[in-house]
Write a protein that holds these residues in place. Sequence first.
Motif, PDB file in Angstrom:
ATOM      1  N   ASP A 410       0.963  -1.208  -0.105  1.00 40.93           N
ATOM      2  CA  ASP A 410       0.072   0.055   0.014  1.00 40.93           C
ATOM      3  C   ASP A 410       0.825   1.240  -0.032  1.00 40.93           C
ATOM      4  N   SER A 412      -0.263   4.186  -0.511  1.00 37.54           N
ATOM      5  CA  SER A 412      -1.009   5.584  -0.760  1.00 37.54           C
ATOM      6  C   SER A 412      -1.018   6.203   0.568  1.00 37.54           C
ATOM      7  N   PHE A 417      -5.576   1.031  -0.065  1.00 36.49           N
ATOM      8  CA  PHE A 417      -5.791   0.540  -1.483  1.00 36.49           C
ATOM      9  C   PHE A 417      -4.438   0.419  -2.333  1.00 36.49           C
ATOM     10  N   THR A 419      -2.613  -1.548  -6.130  1.00 39.59           N
ATOM     11  CA  THR A 419      -2.932  -1.736  -7.449  1.00 39.59           C
ATOM     12  C   THR A 419      -3.153  -3.315  -7.736  1.00 39.59           C
ATOM     13  N   CYS A 443     -10.837  -6.943  -9.608  1.00 45.73           N
ATOM     14  CA  CYS A 443      -9.905  -6.036 -10.090  1.00 45.73           C
ATOM     15  C   CYS A 443     -10.463  -5.390 -11.533  1.00 45.73           C
ATOM     16  N   PHE A 447      -7.728  -1.022  -8.976  1.00 49.44           N
ATOM     17  CA  PHE A 447      -7.447  -0.791  -7.659  1.00 49.44           C
ATOM     18  C   PHE A 447      -8.415  -1.612  -6.752  1.00 49.44           C
TER      19      PHE A 447
END
Length: 582
Positions: A410, A412, A417, A419, A443, A447
């Motif tokens: 992660d 982020s 979230f 990929t 998928c 994300f």
Amino acid sequence: MADHHQEDDDLKLALQMSMQYNLPELKRSNPIGSGSQPGESPEAKTRRLQREIMAAAAEKRMVLIPKSPSPPVQDKAPTLGSVLGEEESDQLFGMLFGGDVTKSILAQWTNQGIRFSPDPETSIGLVQHEGGPCGVLAALQAFVLKYLIYFPEDLGKASPSMGVWTLSKHRYVVSDSFSSVTEEAKTRALVRSMCEILFMCGNNNRAVVATFANFEEPSTSQRDEAMAGGLPLESASDLQKILRFETFTTQSSALQKLERTIPAFQSPMGVLMFLISALLSRGLDSVQSDRDDPNPPLVTKPFGHASQEIVNLLLCGEAVANVFDGRMDLGGGMFLKGISKNVEVGFLTFIESLQFCKVGQHLKCPKWPIWVIGSESHYTVLFALDPSVQEENELELRESQIRRAFDARDQSGGGGFITADAFHQVVQETNIRLPVEKLNDICATGFIVWSELWQVILELDRNLGGIKDSTGMMGKKVFDIYHFNGIAKSDINGGAQAIAVEGHVVSAPVQRPRLTKLNVAVPPKWTQEEYLSCALPMASSSEKDSEVNQAKPVQHAPLVDCIRTRWARATCSWSGDPPSIV
């Protein structure tokens, strides 16, 4: 020939000087003419005599030069600790407070000692009188509780029964009679906690103890002034004048020093002195290297709160600014630093419940069930007397395994979230076997959000790597936990005290630190629908059955949101005033 003329001139000058002053004959080790050698030629003998006459004249000249009187030898006063250099003092003061610190912030940090509460019900807690230093007090409080609860045998015979476990039906039973803890046991717990933190900051190689200049002398005006709270501190030069420090490489010597100087840490300068000790133990350059941005002061503006870097330094020995695990790669050679190792006591924050950050597993799951609780403006402490609250059941172990793999990918900043490519790595690493249609569905957007993934795992059979539980009994957990807020609060249910206001006697709530016992229940159901259905009170055929099956009333306070960042879906209840994290 030129050399001979020069020697003749020197000889004449020496003879003139030797006859100019009527001086007592110098006692030479070798009288003139005593150095003759057998077979010496007349020319060599003449040259030797000339050199000896010149040497004698030189000795007379030395006698003529007046000597400055030697200073009288004075006994050196014993030095009790080293002095910070001017450059180091400037660096330390600037690192703490910055260049334009206000007098109100300095007052907060120079009027807070490390003292236990005089109130019997909260006597194991450190009291906070000023806003600002709560981060230092809360971190130190967490370690003190660790020793009082889980290592009472290290505190001597005076330690109470609190923390002495007995096994009963596979559960720990612990006394919560906090008022029975002796002053001696509390002081020993405090000293051991300070020593452990300082050595942790020094990579377990050293501890630096800072105190007042000449504090251990029998009586000094500076020491008395410091103990009374009148010691001025407005600049780096003031810090250099009052501060002395010693470095220790063994815990036994550091413990002895801390025991001798406990009164200094109980003085109004105590919290600041302990923080300085931690910074010096770590090393000022190392502290700056730990930080993502070394420019802002560690004591934040405008209210003088302890920064997260201070709290992390005291919890894990590194002054990092973030609470996630490891490092976060930002690309281009840039990264943010988080917690790099497991810790003894942990950290939870109300900010995570607002989804502004993500506390990593190192701080969320410490070795002992004790946590510093962070809010927007204050630090408090949460702790359990039973270490089994940290034990994970089958569902929690599986959730932790998948969550660690998810968080590792992660990028982020705690947004929750990853990929689709990262998700395929998570599935492979954690042995999750999703049906093709479910895999394509999750998928589809590119994300994967954690909450959506977790819902899929809850509905996936266990033989496919999920944790679907048809019985609904796995994961059930009920336990007690305590919350301590060291700053004085009005105790609404604790009675009142009479005070005089403008000549009239009025009744006011008692102001004291607050210790709250909470009952925590983590429901066995894992989906929202199941949780809501089982949370409703069950109907019964008789009033007696209804009383037996009636669940404790669920209560809410911001602390509950913090607890839910550690135990999701937890419900809490308590008696008396609600726990306060501000």
